[in-house]
Design an enzyme around this catalytic site. Structure first.
Site, short mmCIF file in Angstrom:
data_model
loop_
_atom_site.label_atom_id
_atom_site.label_comp_id
_atom_site.label_asym_id
_atom_site.label_seq_id
_atom_site.Cartn_x
_atom_site.Cartn_y
_atom_site.Cartn_z
N ASN A 208 -5.13 -4.10 -1.01
CA ASN A 208 -5.20 -2.99 -1.53
C ASN A 208 -4.03 -3.13 -2.94
O ASN A 208 -3.52 -4.16 -3.13
CB ASN A 208 -4.46 -1.85 -0.76
CG ASN A 208 -3.16 -1.92 -0.10
OD1 ASN A 208 -2.27 -2.35 -0.90
ND2 ASN A 208 -3.05 -2.43 1.12
N ASP A 278 -5.79 -0.69 7.27
CA ASP A 278 -6.14 -0.21 8.62
C ASP A 278 -7.02 -0.98 9.28
O ASP A 278 -7.26 -1.06 10.31
CB ASP A 278 -6.51 1.41 8.29
CG ASP A 278 -5.56 2.12 8.05
OD1 ASP A 278 -4.51 2.21 8.38
OD2 ASP A 278 -5.93 3.20 6.91
N LYS A 288 -16.29 -21.07 2.55
CA LYS A 288 -16.66 -20.13 1.52
C LYS A 288 -17.95 -19.60 1.84
O LYS A 288 -18.81 -20.20 2.11
CB LYS A 288 -16.64 -20.58 0.28
CG LYS A 288 -17.04 -19.59 -0.79
CD LYS A 288 -16.70 -20.43 -2.34
CE LYS A 288 -16.92 -19.38 -3.33
NZ LYS A 288 -17.09 -20.20 -4.59
N PHE A 322 5.89 6.39 5.07
CA PHE A 322 5.13 6.66 3.76
C PHE A 322 3.70 7.24 3.99
O PHE A 322 3.03 6.63 4.87
CB PHE A 322 5.43 5.59 2.68
CG PHE A 322 6.35 5.59 1.96
CD1 PHE A 322 7.63 4.96 2.45
CD2 PHE A 322 6.47 6.02 0.54
CE1 PHE A 322 8.87 5.12 1.87
CE2 PHE A 322 7.83 5.88 -0.13
CZ PHE A 322 8.75 5.43 0.47
N LYS A 336 0.67 12.56 10.05
CA LYS A 336 1.10 11.08 10.67
C LYS A 336 2.44 11.14 11.19
O LYS A 336 2.72 10.15 11.92
CB LYS A 336 1.00 10.18 9.12
CG LYS A 336 -0.26 9.93 8.79
CD LYS A 336 -0.65 9.30 7.40
CE LYS A 336 -1.98 9.13 7.28
NZ LYS A 336 -2.28 8.60 5.73
N LYS A 340 2.91 9.52 14.61
CA LYS A 340 3.73 8.22 14.76
C LYS A 340 5.08 8.42 15.22
O LYS A 340 5.97 7.50 15.16
CB LYS A 340 3.55 7.52 13.47
CG LYS A 340 2.19 7.11 13.03
CD LYS A 340 2.16 6.42 11.67
CE LYS A 340 0.79 6.43 11.25
NZ LYS A 340 0.38 5.15 10.42
O1 PMT Z 1 3.94 -0.86 -3.37
P1 PMT Z 1 3.83 0.02 -4.79
O2 PMT Z 1 2.97 -0.55 -5.65
O3 PMT Z 1 5.18 0.47 -5.25
O4 PMT Z 1 3.14 1.45 -4.15
C1 PMT Z 1 3.83 2.18 -3.18
C2 PMT Z 1 3.18 2.80 -2.21
C3 PMT Z 1 2.28 3.58 -2.80
C4 PMT Z 1 2.32 1.71 -1.24
C5 PMT Z 1 3.97 3.51 -1.08
O5 PMT Z 1 4.70 4.64 -1.91
C6 PMT Z 1 3.19 4.17 0.05
O6 PMT Z 1 2.93 5.31 -0.02
N1 PMT Z 1 3.40 3.41 1.30
C7 PMT Z 1 2.52 3.82 2.41
C8 PMT Z 1 0.89 3.49 2.00
C9 PMT Z 1 0.12 3.69 3.35
O7 PMT Z 1 -0.38 2.79 3.95
O8 PMT Z 1 -0.09 4.86 3.88
P2 PMT Z 1 -0.77 5.17 5.21
O9 PMT Z 1 -0.91 6.57 4.80
O10 PMT Z 1 -2.00 4.38 5.27
O11 PMT Z 1 0.17 4.86 6.38
C10 PMT Z 1 1.14 5.64 6.70
C11 PMT Z 1 2.34 4.84 7.61
O12 PMT Z 1 2.05 3.99 8.63
C12 PMT Z 1 2.91 4.04 6.49
O13 PMT Z 1 4.35 4.04 6.41
C13 PMT Z 1 2.37 2.53 6.62
O14 PMT Z 1 3.15 1.49 6.48
C14 PMT Z 1 2.18 2.67 8.25
N2 PMT Z 1 1.18 1.97 8.88
C15 PMT Z 1 -0.14 1.98 8.33
C16 PMT Z 1 -1.24 1.56 8.61
C17 PMT Z 1 -0.85 0.59 9.93
N3 PMT Z 1 -1.89 -0.09 10.40
N4 PMT Z 1 0.08 0.27 10.31
C18 PMT Z 1 1.26 0.94 9.84
O15 PMT Z 1 2.40 0.91 10.21
#
Ligand code: PMT
Length: 409
Positions: A208, A278, A288, A322, A336, A340
């Site tokens: 991503n 995810d 390849k 985040f 979330k 979580k």
């Molecule tokens: O890295 P940059 O370019 O500075 O960009 C910053 C950012 C946009 C990546 C950052 O600000 C941000 O929003 N990070 C979280 C992005 C994200 O994956 O969000 P989510 O809504 O998919 O996940 C929610 C939370 O669960 C996040 O804290 C994530 O780290 C966590 N997660 C998600 C999926 C997963 N399988 N396991 C997780 O632990």
């Protein structure tokens, strides 16, 4: 942090004197008012006019041609300063300060300083390693002088080794550090950053747009505020201006999970800014993939939800997530936070210009477990990191108040 700070920048006579110009610019960019003091030798390398033009203040070079007011110049300057930085600091200047010699304006001024003095040495590697210089360094450290560098690398004299002026970003970070209250002292923060990479075949992967900037800012500011920090990051092209943050680079979500779990018990605060994929390809091909047909169906399967797993085994941890959203920001973020078992969630609407992936800025709302939301304007990622950590400090203090030592949380 440097806003409205009065900083004296001492420049001494080494080839790295030209880099002090860049340092001056960065200090001014940070909001400081900088007064440059040059030794006679420094003026052989860079013109005082350059410093005067950029700083907007007269450059002080001579002991007996200072202010016309009633106060004696070097003492007056020492009185107004919040910090003195000497960059580059030559072996000669270090030796003078260490041995109490005050025979020019700069060395006299240092002696009158009551505020922190930061020294950024720069010289030939053999000079740096000489017992005279090393003894002086020990003496200066014992007297409370602070140091940054020197760095290792190619030196102007053609040799390699220790003696380069520290990078400007590192000097600025050290200055910020000196000015920062250590309100996270005693805390161990685990920060995640960047994307994960989910391999499809020998040469391709799913990922991503995360660059790691948000997570790196959090790691840097948490360390600056006194926390012990462990940074677990996906692949990135960033460099941290601090050497005291252990950094573990991982590739896939599963690898990130394993490394986080290894470190989970050692920390008490987890901030997950990483954009964890995810889904991952169901099968990773060792070869390849060949383009034999016009379409190719890629089967995906779910990755572990790392933060959810941490929330299920929360123990004494404080958890911050985040949420990168493209619609229904607060509803999704709150869902979330609950799912979580988080203490805080930082919601960023990544459709807004200047927010989210890749930018040096972000626009966030911080939501806590009691349903309170705080909304912030467009800010630098460093500023956002400070705001997130302000909330973390409040929660840590509240826990300490609710459950005084020994903590059972
Ligand atoms: O890295 P940059 O370019 O500075 O960009 C910053 C950012 C946009 C990546 C950052 O600000 C941000 O929003 N990070 C979280 C992005 C994200 O994956 O969000 P989510 O809504 O998919 O996940 C929610 C939370 O669960 C996040 O804290 C994530 O780290 C966590 N997660 C998600 C999926 C997963 N399988 N396991 C997780 O632990």
């Amino acid at each position: 942090m440097l806003q409205n700070k009065e900083i004296i920048l001492g420049v001494t006579g080494g080839i790295a004197a030209y880099k002090a110009v860049e340092l001056l610019r960065e200090m001014i960019k940070g909001g400081a008012n900088v007064h440059v003091v040059m030794t006679q030798n420094a003026q052989q390398f860079v013109s005082s006019l350059t410093f005067q033009t950029l700083s907007g203040n007269p450059v002080l070079c001579e002991m007996f041609r200072l202010f016309t007011g009633s106060k004696i110049g070097h003492v007056a300057m020492a009185d107004i300063a919040d910090l003195m930085v000497i960059a580059p600091a030559t072996a000669n200047t270090l030796g003078k300060i260490a041995n109490g010699i005050a025979d020019d304006l700069l060395s006299t001024m240092v002696m009158a300083m009551k505020v922190p003095v930061l020294l950024a040495p720069s010289m030939n590697v053999n000079m740096w390693e000489s017992s005279f210089v090393q003894n002086n360094i020990q003496k200066l450290k014992a007297h409370g002088y602070q140091f940054i560098g020197p760095a290792e690398g190619d030196l102007a004299c053609g040799s390699m080794g220790s003696g380069r002026l520290a990078d400007i970003a590192e000097i600025i970070e050290k200055i910020e550090d000196i000015f920062t209250k250590k309100d996270l002292q005693g805390q161990h923060v685990l920060v995640t950053a960047g994307p994960t990479l989910e391999p499809i075949d020998a040469v391709r992967y799913l990922t991503n747009r995360s660059t790691g900037k948000m997570g790196f800012a959090l790691a840097k500011i948490a360390r600056r505020r006194g926390a012990e920090v462990t940074l677990i990051t996906g692949p990135n092209y960033l460099s941290l201006p601090r050497r005291d943050i252990p950094q573990i680079v991982v590739q896939s979500a599963r690898e990130m999970r394993d490394v986080i779990l290894e470190h989970y018990q050692d920390c008490n605060i987890v901030i997950m800014a990483a954009a964890v994929a995810d889904f991952r390809p169901q099968n990773t091909l060792q070869e390849k993939i060949k383009k034999k047909s016009d379409t190719y169906l890629l089967g995906l399967e779910k990755n572990p939800d790392i933060l959810k797993e941490l929330g299920e085994n929360k123990g004494h941890h404080l958890l911050v997530g985040f949420a990168a959203e493209t619609s229904e920001l607060m509803e999704n973020a709150e869902a979330k936070l609950r799912k979580k078992n988080l203490d805080l969630i930082v919601a960023n609407d990544v459709t807004q210009p200047g927010a989210g992936f890749g930018a040096d800025t972000n626009i966030v709302k911080i939501l806590d477990a009691r349903g309170r939301a705080r909304k912030f304007p467009l800010l630098s990622k460093d500023e956002v990191a400070n705001l997130v950590l302000d909330q973390v400090v409040k929660l840590v203090k509240k826990r300490e108040k609710d459950q005084p030592w020994p903590h059972n949380w």
